[in-house]
Design a protein around this motif. Structure first.
Motif, mmCIF file in Angstrom:
data_model
loop_
_atom_site.group_PDB
_atom_site.id
_atom_site.type_symbol
_atom_site.label_atom_id
_atom_site.label_comp_id
_atom_site.label_asym_id
_atom_site.label_seq_id
_atom_site.Cartn_x
_atom_site.Cartn_y
_atom_site.Cartn_z
ATOM 1 N N THR A 17 43.994 51.550 31.574
ATOM 2 C CA THR A 17 43.863 50.292 31.933
ATOM 3 C C THR A 17 44.773 49.834 30.819
ATOM 4 N N GLY A 19 44.168 46.451 28.124
ATOM 5 C CA GLY A 19 43.380 45.071 28.120
ATOM 6 C C GLY A 19 44.648 44.135 27.253
ATOM 7 N N LEU A 24 42.075 42.034 31.526
ATOM 8 C CA LEU A 24 42.603 43.821 32.068
ATOM 9 C C LEU A 24 43.279 44.165 33.171
ATOM 10 N N SER A 42 36.525 42.369 34.236
ATOM 11 C CA SER A 42 36.777 43.571 33.416
ATOM 12 C C SER A 42 34.888 44.122 33.033
ATOM 13 N N SER A 46 33.842 47.578 33.649
ATOM 14 C CA SER A 46 33.445 48.788 32.284
ATOM 15 C C SER A 46 31.869 49.081 32.094
#
Lengths: 95, 305
Positions: A17, A19, A24, A42, A46
């Motif tokens: 990933t 960010g 993301l 995202s 997560s």
């Protein structure tokens, strides 16, 4: 979708990933595909990385995080969002 | 020795004997052709390039007439790479554009130790602008305008990135201008040297702008990427520079890269670092003078920080 269906991030492959602010970008090491996830996507990604969850649990979590007055439409939106992640092989059903 | 130092006879002789080799950034091309259009085009557009020894070359290419009836009836031209023909033939009159497209293809399809993005790159004060864009977005036009006002040309088509260093490598070659942009650049920069126009290609009418001499001479100098600006020409809208989300720019670059998919996780990391290190914008323009001013302002602001 059954109400007790549980979702998790696809197992067996690593997701890399990056960010960028609230978005993301993720790289699926299995498919080699790159995807852009919105802030909501995202957050879902997560959350499901930490633990498998039902749609109900996930929606409750998002309501808290985003501090929103959710209704059935929001619930349906999250269901659609999950299905889109499913189509990209990012999430899967689990027991 | 530069190509401009060769007499027409020497140029012909070298091309016909396969002894015409030049460096294009970090790569070397060995070209052979008996076709007048190619000989003239190379002499004209590559005048400032140094000739190399005709030993090792990364790419051996050839422009030739096919055998058979097509030598005479609706004549065609073939592009050969290491003796093979990766493309279907084109009309004979398009030999030079075919060579330019073929050279792009050689780099984009073989040099996978670099990350290669579909973008123009120009540089000033050691800082480079990457300009990704779909065909027709106006990246070559903007690129030609910038380099005709002192920016250094890296490429109008291929952003070549050194994966270990994170720097951009010049692959300085003629700028390919299409359709209206040919007259736009002729008007904007009367001193720009444009070669012949080729009508009815798959991209419409095409003409090539000779790269500035300084850009050719400094093609060995890499630069750090500083901005990623996705241009879009729109005659209805005056210039507009908008900040672009880094995530969207990442996707733009990845989707339009030539070999991002080949690099796998490493490419993902390199592209992420690139986007993080750059200011990302979309840029709508309809006035090249204004565009130059706005790009210059970016450089000035950056040099004050």
């Amino acid at each position: 979708m059954k109400s007790d269906t549980r979702w998790q991030v696809l197992q067996g492959f690593e997701f890399l990933t990056h960010g960028f602010e609230d978005e993301l970008v993720i790289y699926h090491t299995g498919s080699g595909h790159t995807h852009l996830l919105s802030s909501l996507q995202s957050e879902v990604f997560s959350y499901l990385q930490k633990q498998p969850s039902t749609l109900q649990d996930l929606t409750s979590y998002l309501i808290t995080v985003f501090d929103i007055n959710a209704d059935s439409e929001f619930y349906a939106e999250i269901e659609k969002l999950l299905l889109s992640l499913y189509r990209f092989d990012i999430v899967e059903h689990c027991q | 020795m530069k190509i401009s130092d060769l007499s027409k006879a020497e140029l012909c002789s070298r091309l016909k004997k396969g002894k015409f080799c030049i460096s294009v950034g970090p790569f070397s091309f060995c070209i052979d052709s008996h076709i007048e259009e190619v000989i003239e085009g190379l002499g004209d557009l590559y005048a400032d390039y140094e000739l190399r020894d005709h030993g090792f070359a990364d790419f051996h290419i050839s422009l030739t007439r096919p055998k058979g009836i097509r030598r005479w009836l609706h004549p065609q031209v073939l592009f050969l790479f290491d003796g093979k023909t990766p493309f279907k033939p084109l009309p004979f009159s398009q030999a030079l554009p075919m060579m330019e497209w073929g050279m792009n293809w050689c780099i984009a399809n073989h040099m996978h130790h670099y990350l290669i993005l579909h973008a123009a790159v120009v540089e000033k004060n050691g800082q480079a602008v990457i300009m990704p864009g779909n065909p027709g977005a106006g990246k070559s036009t903007l690129c030609a305008a910038l380099v005709s006002r002192g920016w250094r040309l890296f490429s109008d088509e291929l952003a070549l990135m050194d994966i270990d260093e994170g720097t951009l490598i010049p692959v300085t070659r003629p700028v390919s201008l299409k359709n209206e942009s040919i007259s736009v650049i002729q008007t904007f920069s009367p001193n720009a040297h444009l070669g012949k126009s080729y009508a009815d290609t798959t991209k419409g009418t095409v003409a090539h702008m000779r790269p500035p001499k300084l850009s050719v001479e400094h093609a060995g100098h890499s630069a750090k990427p500083r901005w990623i600006i996705a241009p879009q020409y729109n005659k209805e809208i005056s210039s507009k520079l908008d900040t672009e989300s880094m995530a969207k720019m990442f996707m733009n670059l990845a989707e339009n890269a030539f070999n991002y998919h080949i690099h796998g996780p490493r490419g993902f990391d390199v592209l992420g670092k690139l986007v993080e290190d750059c200011d990302c914008y979309t840029y709508t323009y309809n006035d090249l003078d204004k565009a130059i001013d706005e790009f210059e302002q970016l450089v000035q602001i950056s040099s004050h920080h």
